[in-house]
Design a protein around this motif. Structure first.
Motif, short mmCIF file in Angstrom:
data_model
loop_
_atom_site.label_atom_id
_atom_site.label_comp_id
_atom_site.label_asym_id
_atom_site.label_seq_id
_atom_site.Cartn_x
_atom_site.Cartn_y
_atom_site.Cartn_z
N LEU A 16 0.83 -1.20 0.00
CA LEU A 16 0.00 0.00 0.00
C LEU A 16 0.87 1.25 0.00
N ARG A 17 0.40 2.25 -0.75
CA ARG A 17 1.17 3.49 -0.87
C ARG A 17 1.04 4.29 0.42
N ALA A 18 2.17 4.70 0.97
CA ALA A 18 2.13 5.36 2.27
C ALA A 18 3.22 6.42 2.39
N ILE A 19 2.99 7.32 3.34
CA ILE A 19 4.02 8.29 3.70
C ILE A 19 4.55 7.88 5.07
N VAL A 20 5.84 7.67 5.12
CA VAL A 20 6.49 7.32 6.37
C VAL A 20 7.24 8.55 6.85
N SER A 21 7.02 8.91 8.11
CA SER A 21 7.75 10.06 8.65
C SER A 21 8.16 9.75 10.08
N VAL A 38 6.42 6.51 11.68
CA VAL A 38 4.98 6.28 11.60
C VAL A 38 4.56 6.32 10.14
N ALA A 39 3.43 5.67 9.84
CA ALA A 39 2.98 5.59 8.45
C ALA A 39 1.51 5.91 8.34
N ARG A 40 1.19 6.62 7.25
CA ARG A 40 -0.22 6.84 6.88
C ARG A 40 -0.34 6.64 5.38
N LEU A 41 -1.51 6.23 4.95
CA LEU A 41 -1.72 5.97 3.52
C LEU A 41 -1.85 7.29 2.75
N THR A 42 -1.55 7.23 1.45
CA THR A 42 -1.69 8.44 0.62
C THR A 42 -3.00 8.42 -0.13
N GLY A 43 -4.10 8.38 0.58
CA GLY A 43 -5.39 8.49 -0.09
C GLY A 43 -5.81 7.20 -0.77
N HIS A 44 -6.72 7.31 -1.70
CA HIS A 44 -7.38 6.11 -2.21
C HIS A 44 -6.41 5.25 -2.99
N GLN A 45 -6.54 3.97 -2.80
CA GLN A 45 -5.54 3.02 -3.26
C GLN A 45 -5.93 2.36 -4.59
N SER A 55 -1.18 8.82 -6.22
CA SER A 55 -1.01 8.40 -4.82
C SER A 55 0.33 7.70 -4.62
N LEU A 56 0.90 7.18 -5.69
CA LEU A 56 2.24 6.59 -5.60
C LEU A 56 3.30 7.69 -5.61
#
Ligand code: AMP
Ligand code: MG
Length: 412
Positions: free
Chosen positions: A358-363, A370-377, A384-385
């Motif tokens: 799943l496409r995510a932003i790790v910070s 921590v990770a959150r997704l970048t919107g609809h997959q 989103s990628l």
């Protein structure tokens, strides 16, 4: 009969059996970045090759300056001036010093260097002659500010392993060892084409119902990124003779792998399938992963063939999971497994039990990743990628992960 559902690991294993390291070749050091070493490197030098000064200062016998202080400086007679690149053979006698520059060879008898800052002669301007005498204000221990011969590398030591990637620091290090031609593996040559009647080359106007062929460019970029050489075969319509001509061009180009995107859902791929099977074989693998479940794998005239899904994100993930290891294996790399990091979810995630990417932003937050997704997959949503800096790995069998759960992330 329905094909079995393969785990990602099983599919990778099956696929990698068809790939092995390519031939070796010699390249000039300056063009070796990104290539893979094909031999262990044994040093034919000590590094540093000779004991040298790590400071601009005065080479001394440390015992002479043991009592030095600012109120009672030790006065030494300056008997030589040693710039980097010159060798002075005159041996330092008690109470003698030599002015010395960073990187210069220590004279015989010297066992430490007092930096200019600890003397009454702080002139570093080139061309300024050394003083006849120098006052030393601080003591220095034995070997102080001296880089001993062989401190970093010993003659005869294996310093780099066959199968490792050459990065800029490695290239510099090889030069330090006096190696200007490097044994590496030949980079794999990879043909790329896209199928689909809706696709238009990126430099042409878009008509209703059409989209630009983005996969070709993304796959070329991925191939080059992982050390392959891409051969672009363009967009191929669903016509057997064109498909065959395209595949034969790949054969003429002597590629090591043929890569296509789109139409891997059974049925849509019938043309490619019939042409490939005519001169080889083609299987459809159902891989238990998301995105990118179907994967075509076979051979055309003995050249491996991988058919990736058409949706850009599926194509991208399919490339990373299957084509990247194949390229790295052919390029001679030993380490094809991606490096992942443990991350903590800051939002709950639903999955469907397949191994998911799943496409995510790790910070970094409060000393953890921590990770959150970048919107609809949606697997067509390349944006989103683009916004992502990682793929979050959700193992097979897991259908949901709560806030605060840990999982692995593949940083892009
Ligand atoms: P397919 O695998 O042919 O069913 O295609 C799946 C989706 O990917 C469709 O929406 C296609 O339009 C899209 N697609 C296929 N090939 C490409 C390509 N080369 N570039 C961008 N999108 C594509
Ligand atoms: Mg299609």
């Amino acid at each position: 009969m329905k094909d079995p559902l393969l785990s990602v690991g099983e599919a990778q294993k099956r696929l990698l059996e068809y790939f092995s390291p390519l031939e070796r070749e010699i390249v000039d050091l300056e063009w070796s970045t990104g290539r893979t070493l094909a031999e262990d490197i044994v040093s034919h030098l000590d590094l540093p090759p000779f004991a040298n000064s790590s400071m601009d200062g005065f080479a001394v016998r440390f015992a002479d300056v043991a009592e030095a202080s600012s109120s009672h400086p030790v006065v030494l007679q300056v008997v030589a001036d040693i710039p980097a690149g010159q060798v002075v053979n005159r041996k330092l006698q008690p109470h003698q010093a030599a002015r010395i520059m960073t990187g210069a060879v220590l004279p015989p008898g010297a066992d430490a260097v007092v930096p200019v800052e600890d003397t009454d002669f702080s002139q570093r301007t080139p061309g300024v002659p050394p003083p006849q005498q120098v006052k030393i204000f601080n003591p220095i221990g034995p070997r102080g500010n001296v880089r001993p011969q062989g401190q970093d590398v010993h003659f005869g030591e294996v310093v780099m392993q066959s199968g490792s990637l050459l990065r800029p620091a490695d290239v510099g290090f090889l030069a330090m060892l006096g190696i200007h031609q490097v044994p590496v593996y030949r980079p794999p040559k990879i043909a790329i084409f896209s199928t689909g009647d809706e696709l238009v080359p990126v430099d042409q106007p878009l008509m209703p119902g059409q989209i630009y062929d983005s996969n070709t460019f993304m796959l070329i970029s991925l191939v080059e990124r992982y050390g392959g050489k891409a051969v672009r075969l363009g967009i191929v319509p669903d016509r057997a003779e064109v498909i065959q001509r395209t595949l034969d061009r790949a054969v003429d180009e002597k590629v090591d792998l043929i890569l296509s995107s789109a139409g891997v859902s059974v049925g849509a791929f019938d043309f490619v399938r019939s042409v490939v099977e005519d001169q080889g074989k083609l299987d459809f693998w159902r891989v238990n992963m998301r995105p990118g479940k179907p994967l075509a794998f076979g051979q055309y005239k003995n050249i491996p063939f991988i058919g990736l899904p058409g949706n850009p994100v599926s194509s991208f993930v399919g490339f990373l999971v299957f084509v990247r290891p194949a390229i790295l294996r052919m390029a001679g790399r030993k380490d094809w497994k991606p490096q992942t990091q443990t991350v903590r979810l800051v939002e709950p995630i639903d999955s469907d039990g397949r191994e998911s990417y799943l496409r995510a932003i790790v910070s970094r937050e409060n000393d953890e990743l921590v990770a959150r997704l970048t919107g609809h997959q949606g697997s067509g949503n390349l944006r989103s990628l683009v916004e992502a800096n990682a793929l979050l790995l959700i193992p097979s069998g897991v259908k949901s992960l709560p806030i605060g759960a840990e999982t692995q992330a593949w940083l892009l």
